[in-house]
Design a protein around this motif. Structure first.
Motif, PDB file in Angstrom:
ATOM      1  N   LYS A   7      -9.412 -20.887 -23.180  1.00  0.00           N
ATOM      2  CA  LYS A   7      -8.126 -20.279 -22.829  1.00  0.00           C
ATOM      3  C   LYS A   7      -6.996 -20.620 -23.796  1.00  0.00           C
ATOM      4  O   LYS A   7      -5.812 -20.396 -23.485  1.00  0.00           O
ATOM      5  CB  LYS A   7      -7.709 -20.699 -21.405  1.00  0.00           C
ATOM      6  CG  LYS A   7      -8.561 -20.080 -20.328  1.00  0.00           C
ATOM      7  CD  LYS A   7      -8.366 -18.578 -20.263  1.00  0.00           C
ATOM      8  CE  LYS A   7      -9.433 -17.878 -19.449  1.00  0.00           C
ATOM      9  NZ  LYS A   7     -10.798 -17.995 -19.953  1.00  0.00           N
ATOM     10  N   THR A  35     -13.341 -26.875 -22.834  1.00  0.00           N
ATOM     11  CA  THR A  35     -12.775 -27.548 -24.012  1.00  0.00           C
ATOM     12  C   THR A  35     -11.645 -28.523 -23.655  1.00  0.00           C
ATOM     13  O   THR A  35     -11.157 -29.245 -24.519  1.00  0.00           O
ATOM     14  CB  THR A  35     -12.144 -26.525 -24.963  1.00  0.00           C
ATOM     15  OG1 THR A  35     -11.141 -25.813 -24.228  1.00  0.00           O
ATOM     16  CG2 THR A  35     -13.172 -25.541 -25.489  1.00  0.00           C
ATOM     17  N   ASP A  53     -15.932 -31.104 -15.403  1.00  0.00           N
ATOM     18  CA  ASP A  53     -16.856 -30.065 -15.873  1.00  0.00           C
ATOM     19  C   ASP A  53     -18.277 -30.584 -15.699  1.00  0.00           C
ATOM     20  O   ASP A  53     -18.514 -31.790 -15.740  1.00  0.00           O
ATOM     21  CB  ASP A  53     -16.611 -29.720 -17.349  1.00  0.00           C
ATOM     22  CG  ASP A  53     -17.167 -28.349 -17.713  1.00  0.00           C
ATOM     23  OD1 ASP A  53     -16.357 -27.414 -17.901  1.00  0.00           O
ATOM     24  OD2 ASP A  53     -18.404 -28.205 -17.816  1.00  0.00           O
ATOM     25  N   ASN A 210     -19.741 -31.707 -10.320  1.00  0.00           N
ATOM     26  CA  ASN A 210     -19.419 -30.404  -9.745  1.00  0.00           C
ATOM     27  C   ASN A 210     -18.018 -30.505  -9.127  1.00  0.00           C
ATOM     28  O   ASN A 210     -17.779 -31.321  -8.227  1.00  0.00           O
ATOM     29  CB  ASN A 210     -20.470 -30.085  -8.671  1.00  0.00           C
ATOM     30  CG  ASN A 210     -20.277 -28.713  -8.084  1.00  0.00           C
ATOM     31  OD1 ASN A 210     -19.184 -28.145  -8.126  1.00  0.00           O
ATOM     32  ND2 ASN A 210     -21.349 -28.173  -7.529  1.00  0.00           N
ATOM     33  N   ASP A 226     -11.054 -21.434 -13.684  1.00  0.00           N
ATOM     34  CA  ASP A 226     -11.448 -20.585 -14.812  1.00  0.00           C
ATOM     35  C   ASP A 226     -12.979 -20.570 -14.871  1.00  0.00           C
ATOM     36  O   ASP A 226     -13.591 -21.135 -15.769  1.00  0.00           O
ATOM     37  CB  ASP A 226     -10.856 -21.154 -16.113  1.00  0.00           C
ATOM     38  CG  ASP A 226     -11.139 -20.238 -17.293  1.00  0.00           C
ATOM     39  OD1 ASP A 226     -11.424 -19.050 -17.078  1.00  0.00           O
ATOM     40  OD2 ASP A 226     -11.081 -20.728 -18.441  1.00  0.00           O
ATOM     41  N   SER A 266     -24.462 -23.520 -12.763  1.00  0.00           N
ATOM     42  CA  SER A 266     -23.259 -23.253 -11.987  1.00  0.00           C
ATOM     43  C   SER A 266     -23.480 -22.119 -11.002  1.00  0.00           C
ATOM     44  O   SER A 266     -24.016 -21.065 -11.359  1.00  0.00           O
ATOM     45  CB  SER A 266     -22.123 -22.858 -12.935  1.00  0.00           C
ATOM     46  OG  SER A 266     -21.003 -22.458 -12.174  1.00  0.00           O
TER      47      SER A 266
HETATM   48  C1  LIG Z   1     -14.811 -20.247 -18.561  1.00  0.00           C
HETATM   49  S1  LIG Z   1     -15.317 -21.889 -18.951  1.00  0.00           S
HETATM   50  C2  LIG Z   1     -13.814 -22.784 -18.877  1.00  0.00           C
HETATM   51  C3  LIG Z   1     -13.059 -22.703 -20.166  1.00  0.00           C
HETATM   52  C4  LIG Z   1     -11.860 -23.617 -20.220  1.00  0.00           C
HETATM   53  N1  LIG Z   1     -10.789 -23.189 -19.346  1.00  0.00           N
HETATM   54  C5  LIG Z   1     -11.346 -23.701 -21.648  1.00  0.00           C
HETATM   55  O1  LIG Z   1     -10.207 -23.286 -21.924  1.00  0.00           O
HETATM   56  O2  LIG Z   1     -12.098 -24.186 -22.486  1.00  0.00           O
HETATM   57  C6  LIG Z   1     -16.137 -22.414 -17.490  1.00  0.00           C
HETATM   58  C7  LIG Z   1     -16.551 -23.885 -17.466  1.00  0.00           C
HETATM   59  O3  LIG Z   1     -16.856 -24.238 -16.136  1.00  0.00           O
HETATM   60  C8  LIG Z   1     -17.926 -25.164 -16.118  1.00  0.00           C
HETATM   61  N2  LIG Z   1     -18.474 -25.133 -14.754  1.00  0.00           N
HETATM   62  C9  LIG Z   1     -19.134 -24.122 -14.153  1.00  0.00           C
HETATM   63  N3  LIG Z   1     -19.342 -24.408 -12.850  1.00  0.00           N
HETATM   64  C10 LIG Z   1     -18.783 -25.622 -12.621  1.00  0.00           C
HETATM   65  C11 LIG Z   1     -18.657 -26.443 -11.461  1.00  0.00           C
HETATM   66  N4  LIG Z   1     -19.130 -26.079 -10.289  1.00  0.00           N
HETATM   67  N5  LIG Z   1     -18.004 -27.632 -11.588  1.00  0.00           N
HETATM   68  C12 LIG Z   1     -17.505 -28.034 -12.782  1.00  0.00           C
HETATM   69  N6  LIG Z   1     -17.590 -27.272 -13.907  1.00  0.00           N
HETATM   70  C13 LIG Z   1     -18.222 -26.089 -13.830  1.00  0.00           C
HETATM   71  C14 LIG Z   1     -18.811 -24.708 -17.243  1.00  0.00           C
HETATM   72  O4  LIG Z   1     -19.628 -25.767 -17.696  1.00  0.00           O
HETATM   73  C15 LIG Z   1     -17.779 -24.255 -18.290  1.00  0.00           C
HETATM   74  O5  LIG Z   1     -17.459 -25.311 -19.144  1.00  0.00           O
END
Ligand SMILES: C[S@@+](CC[C@H](N)C(=O)[O-])C[C@H]1O[C@@H](n2cnc3c(N)ncnc32)[C@H](O)[C@@H]1O
Length: 359
Positions: A7, A35, A53, A210, A226, A266
């Motif tokens: 983002k 990130t 994450d 999680n 996100d 996820s």
């Molecule tokens: C769209 S990306 C987020 C990007 C972030 N906002 C950025 O600017 O880099 C989604 C992230 O959510 C993580 N993710 C997915 N499900 C999750 C969960 N239940 N708990 C924690 N992290 C999760 C994934 O590993 C991934 O890194």
């Protein structure tokens, strides 16, 4: 860092919507940190951050950028290492980076499995760079086990490595596959780069779990969501960064040398499960505002998202046309395409206004 859904270019817009919609508060939960760019942005604007994450390499970045509030002094390490340099050195962090850049390569896990050599033909890195990444990673771990660096210094160095690796990776953006021919970037000699650290007066909390498990742990002002937008799981796409961060000699398989990621899947990559999880978040009690970044191509339909959110308050949907380059499977040149980035804003009703009182 190049990361799907990063983002970095949208945070200004998100922040301006927060201001326009009079969303006040201090405690900001970056629920899907990736990130950690969102957490970084809000940390710089004096928010207190909680983030998490499923990916361990994301946790490494969160530790260095979000939780850590100091510049590393490397007090215990510097007297123990011999650094000769004719470079202009800014501080102790620079000195340590310079030292690591000069150490001899080692034929370790990355060299053996992800560079072309007698045992395999994976072309993620050229052999010299694979050895260098191994040597730096091993040295950081040695320093930690000998107590020559503290926890902050450890994660700052690991984050420096994770941020540097993509600049020398022979990939098209993700690690699910390597390129057949060498990309120019992969042929340059590996160089570890420093990262920009952020100071703040607040205490921040970061996790590698999680995020659903954190819903009741703090009283959040803002929960920022996100989630992944489609069925593609993140862990297999970034498996090599995960392995460099963990350096745990995993069992790997297949053409790309993938590690197992069963416990990093996820629920947000599946339509029904994602809607269920969203509902659990919406119905949780410890937040004032819920912000959801999504786009008009995501697997959760707009009307369903709104229906779920309206159970606890008023929903506003903001949209932003975002130019994206989409590579075309038919082999044609990549096409420009507008997608609508969306920001759903849910202002939660006060408990009292929707709790029915029965006499
Ligand atoms: C769209 S990306 C987020 C990007 C972030 N906002 C950025 O600017 O880099 C989604 C992230 O959510 C993580 N993710 C997915 N499900 C999750 C969960 N239940 N708990 C924690 N992290 C999760 C994934 O590993 C991934 O890194």
């Amino acid at each position: 860092m190049r990361f799907i859904g990063n983002k970095e270019r949208l945070v200004d817009w998100i922040y301006s919507e927060i201001k326009k919609n009079n969303i006040a508060g201090n405690l900001f939960f970056d629920f899907f940190s990736g990130t950690s760019n969102v957490g970084k942005y809000f940390k710089q604007r004096d928010y207190q951050i909680v983030s998490s994450d499923l990916l361990y390499f994301s946790y490494v970045l969160q530790k260095a950028y979000i939780e850590n509030n100091n510049y590393p002094a490397f007090k215990n390490l510097l007297p123990k290492i011999n650094i000769e340099t004719d470079k202009l050195i800014a501080d102790n962090y620079d000195l340590v980076i310079e030292y690591l850049n000069k150490i001899n390569g080692i034929e370790g896990f990355i060299y053996k499995n992800y560079t072309p050599n007698t045992e395999n033909n994976r072309k993620y890195f050229i052999p010299e760079n694979g050895k260098k990444i191994d040597a730096i990673r091993i040295e950081i771990e040695n320093w930690k086990s000998q107590n020559l660096i503290n926890e902050n210094e450890y994660y700052i160095l690991l984050a420096s490595l994770i941020e540097s690796v993509p600049y020398f990776s022979n990939i098209l953006g993700v690690y699910a596959a390597y390129k057949k021919d060498w990309d120019k970037r992969a042929l340059k000699p590996f160089e570890l780069k420093r990262i920009n650290l952020l100071q703040s007066k607040q205490k921040h909390y970061v996790f590698n779990i999680n995020s659903m498990e954190l819903l009741n742990k703090f009283e959040y002002d803002i929960i920022y969501l996100d989630p992944p937008y489609n069925q593609r799981q993140y862990a297999p796409n970034y498996h090599l960064l995960e392995t460099i961060a963990k350096y745990d000699n995993p069992k790997i398989k297949g053409i790309s040398g993938m590690r197992n990621y069963d416990n990093q899947k996820s629920a947000f990559c599946n339509r029904e499960k994602a809607l269920n999880e969203l509902e659990k978040i919406v119905l949780s009690k410890n937040y004032k505002y819920l912000l959801l970044s999504y786009n008009n191509e995501g697997i959760m339909p707009e009307n369903e998202i709104i229906k779920i959110m309206e159970q606890t308050g008023k929903v506003t949907l903001k949209e932003y046309d975002y130019l994206r380059f989409k590579s075309n499977n038919n082999g044609e040149a990549s096409k420009k395409k507008f997608i609508k980035e969306q920001l759903y804003i849910l202002k939660r009703n006060n408990e009292d206004t929707h709790t029915q009182k029965v006499d």
